[in-house]
Design an enzyme around this catalytic site. Structure first.
Site, PDB file in Angstrom:
ATOM      1  N   HIS A 120       0.815  -1.218   0.000  1.00 54.45           N
ATOM      2  CA  HIS A 120       0.000   0.000   0.000  1.00 54.45           C
ATOM      3  C   HIS A 120       0.847   1.267   0.000  1.00 54.45           C
ATOM      4  CE1 HIS A 120       0.447  -0.266   4.492  1.00 54.45           C
ATOM      5  NE2 HIS A 120       0.465   1.053   4.374  1.00 54.45           N
ATOM      6  N   ASP A 163       0.442  -7.650   1.432  1.00 53.02           N
ATOM      7  CA  ASP A 163       0.865  -6.265   1.691  1.00 53.02           C
ATOM      8  C   ASP A 163       2.386  -6.161   1.723  1.00 53.02           C
ATOM      9  OD1 ASP A 163       0.405  -3.582   1.950  1.00 53.02           O
ATOM     10  OD2 ASP A 163       0.232  -3.624   4.129  1.00 53.02           O
ATOM     11  N   SER A 241       4.263   3.060   7.791  1.00 49.14           N
ATOM     12  CA  SER A 241       4.082   1.805   7.069  1.00 49.14           C
ATOM     13  C   SER A 241       5.284   1.485   6.198  1.00 49.14           C
ATOM     14  CB  SER A 241       2.828   1.885   6.190  1.00 49.14           C
ATOM     15  OG  SER A 241       1.667   1.905   6.963  1.00 49.14           O
TER      16      SER A 241
END
Length: 501
Positions: A120, A163, A241
């Site tokens: 992402h 992910d 992230s």
């Protein structure tokens, strides 16, 4: 730990085919606002020269009773395990920017510039998908080190459901090398152990957040909801992230992936053991398929009295163990009752058929979510004993994968032992099952067309469904057009929403 050398001659599918959610990574994004308070400082007093004064020397330390204590060795108060670990890992971390905006972080794990991050984080640059097997141009992001060095980084592999994404730094010379993070083992982490994250929360690059490991097997976080992640109580915000999770030895033990919106100081990381299995599969060119252990379950078995004497409320009996499969090698036999999965009991369920079916579904989903060579710990009741069993998961067959995808994507269970894709039943929680009359109309029907292309076998159906994995980010299919031929010879067209929701 194996040492995969990831060459990746082709683009990797954006989303593993064996999960039901193929619409992007599972990170939870939140808005972050920042307010800087300023304090007006008092003017400094002028410096006054003072006469040198001889300070008295401290007397020897004594304890009660007058006994002299041994001298204290001078210690650098800043020389801690955390400080040393940060110093040795900080140069392996990069901030990743797209069009000048920081989207997250990454960590270098190969000296020639291979970087791990989240899918992402780099998703904004995935506008088109290069054709598999061609030299089509790959997307780039900008990577910046803590010392200010900047390099372009091309996206060479990405998977939405895991992910995970892999980037490669564009070197200024063929001999340029980069500092790398030593790979640890997430399986060696302990609850309560201290760890730290390096990321770019709110665009503040090279920010360090420290916390303790709160859980080692939290599920329901990523798109692959059965995939366990590490939970920690560190301050993880937008921009963290993709950054690394290190232990206090400076070993890479996870990749930060999300934070909770339900509370402060709750973050999650993908275990590095899982990432390493994923990289090994890419390096070998092995298709990412659902896990299997080689058992058949019986949700109708009478297990109540057998498990109640050990304090269990629910479980599922193994009806058959396939020879030479992972379950057989682990010592499971027909008649064993599975009562715990990953150390979790299911006391909210009972021993009735409906509850056993739910328990069995949970177990099935857990196994499917695992990659080949990952392990699964369970507890079984066998006669007068409760036994711990550790299973090493294998990849399901191509036909088995097609059946998994049909269940996860279409909500349809196919008839076993038939090469043709014949409908056994519609799963209770599927979108198709909520259509009036669908269960009766489609019972025994054959799937004959998907995406406008005919299918005659279960494997062909699997190949058509695998096309979902090759959908470009931002244009993911939200429904699948399927044509059924009923037992009466009618042809019915259904537009089925993707996933089981």
């Amino acid at each position: 730990m194996p040492e995969p050398r990831v060459a990746y001659p082709i683009w990797v599918a954006m989303g593993a085919a064996f999960t039901g959610t193929l619409l992007g990574g599972a990170a939870v994004w939140i808005g972050v606002s920042e307010r800087l308070d300023t304090v007006q400082a008092e003017p400094l007093a002028p410096v006054v020269e003072r006469e040198h004064i001889e300070m008295p020397q401290p007397s020897p330390r004594t304890e009660a009773g007058g006994h002299e204590l041994p001298p204290v060795d001078p210690v650098d108060p800043g020389d801690t395990a955390l400080v040393r670990a940060v110093a040795q890992t900080r140069d392996t971390v990069v901030s990743l920017t797209v069009a000048g905006k920081v989207y997250g972080a990454g960590v270098v794990y190969e000296s020639d510039g291979l970087i791990l991050t989240n899918f992402h984080v780099i998703e904004p640059v995935l506008r088109t998908r290069p054709v598999v097997g061609t030299d089509a141009e790959r997307p780039f992001v900008r990577a910046r080190f803590a010392d200010g060095r900047e390099r372009d980084a091309e996206v060479v592999a990405a998977d939405a459901d895991e992910d995970i994404a892999v980037l490669r730094l564009v070197r200024e010379s063929p001999t340029e090398q980069f500092a790398v993070a030593p790979i640890g083992r997430s399986s060696e982490l302990r609850l309560g152990e201290q760890a730290f994250v390096i990321g770019a929360p709110a665009g503040l690059e090279s920010t360090i957040a420290v916390g303790i490991v709160s859980s080692l097997g939290r599920t329901g976080i990523l798109a692959n909801r059965q995939q366990p992640v590490i939970q920690l109580d560190a301050s993880i915000n937008l921009g963290s992230s993709g950054g690394p999770l290190f232990n206090l030895r400076g070993d890479l033990v996870g990749i930060t992936t999300a934070r909770s919106t339900r509370g402060e100081g709750i973050g999650f990381a993908i275990p590095i053991d899982r990432v390493w299995v994923f990289l090994a599969a890419l390096d070998d060119g092995t298709p990412l398929r659902a896990g299997m252990i080689g058992v058949e379950l019986d949700p109708a078995a009478d297990i109540g009295e057998r498990i109640a004497k050990f304090g269990y409320h629910c479980g599922i009996e193994i009806a058959r163990v396939l020879p030479e499969g992972p379950a057989a090698r682990a010592g499971l036999v027909a008649g064993d009752v599975i009562v715990e999965i990953r150390g979790r009991r299911y006391d909210d369920l009972d021993a009735g058929r409906e509850s056993q079916a739910l328990f069995g579904r949970e177990f099935q989903q857990t196994v499917r979510s695992l990659l080949p060579s990952e392990t699964l710990a369970i507890e079984i009741v066998r006669g007068s004993e409760v036994l711990p069993i550790e299973l090493v998961v294998e990849a399901t067959s191509p036909e088995g994968q097609a059946r998994v995808d049909t269940e996860e994507l279409l909500g349809i269970e196919l008839v076993r032992d038939r090469h043709e894709p014949v409908v056994e039943r519609l799963l209770d929680d599927s979108a198709l099952s909520r259509q009036r009359g669908a269960r009766e109309l489609l019972a025994g029907a054959t799937i004959v067309e998907v995406f406008g292309e005919s299918v005659t076998t279960v494997e062909q159906l699997g190949e058509r469904l695998a096309a979902l994995s090759n959908t470009p980010a931002g244009g993911a299919r939200r429904s699948i057009t399927v044509v059924f031929e009923t037992t009466r010879g009618q042809r019915l067209l259904a537009n089925i929403p993707v996933g089981r929701n």
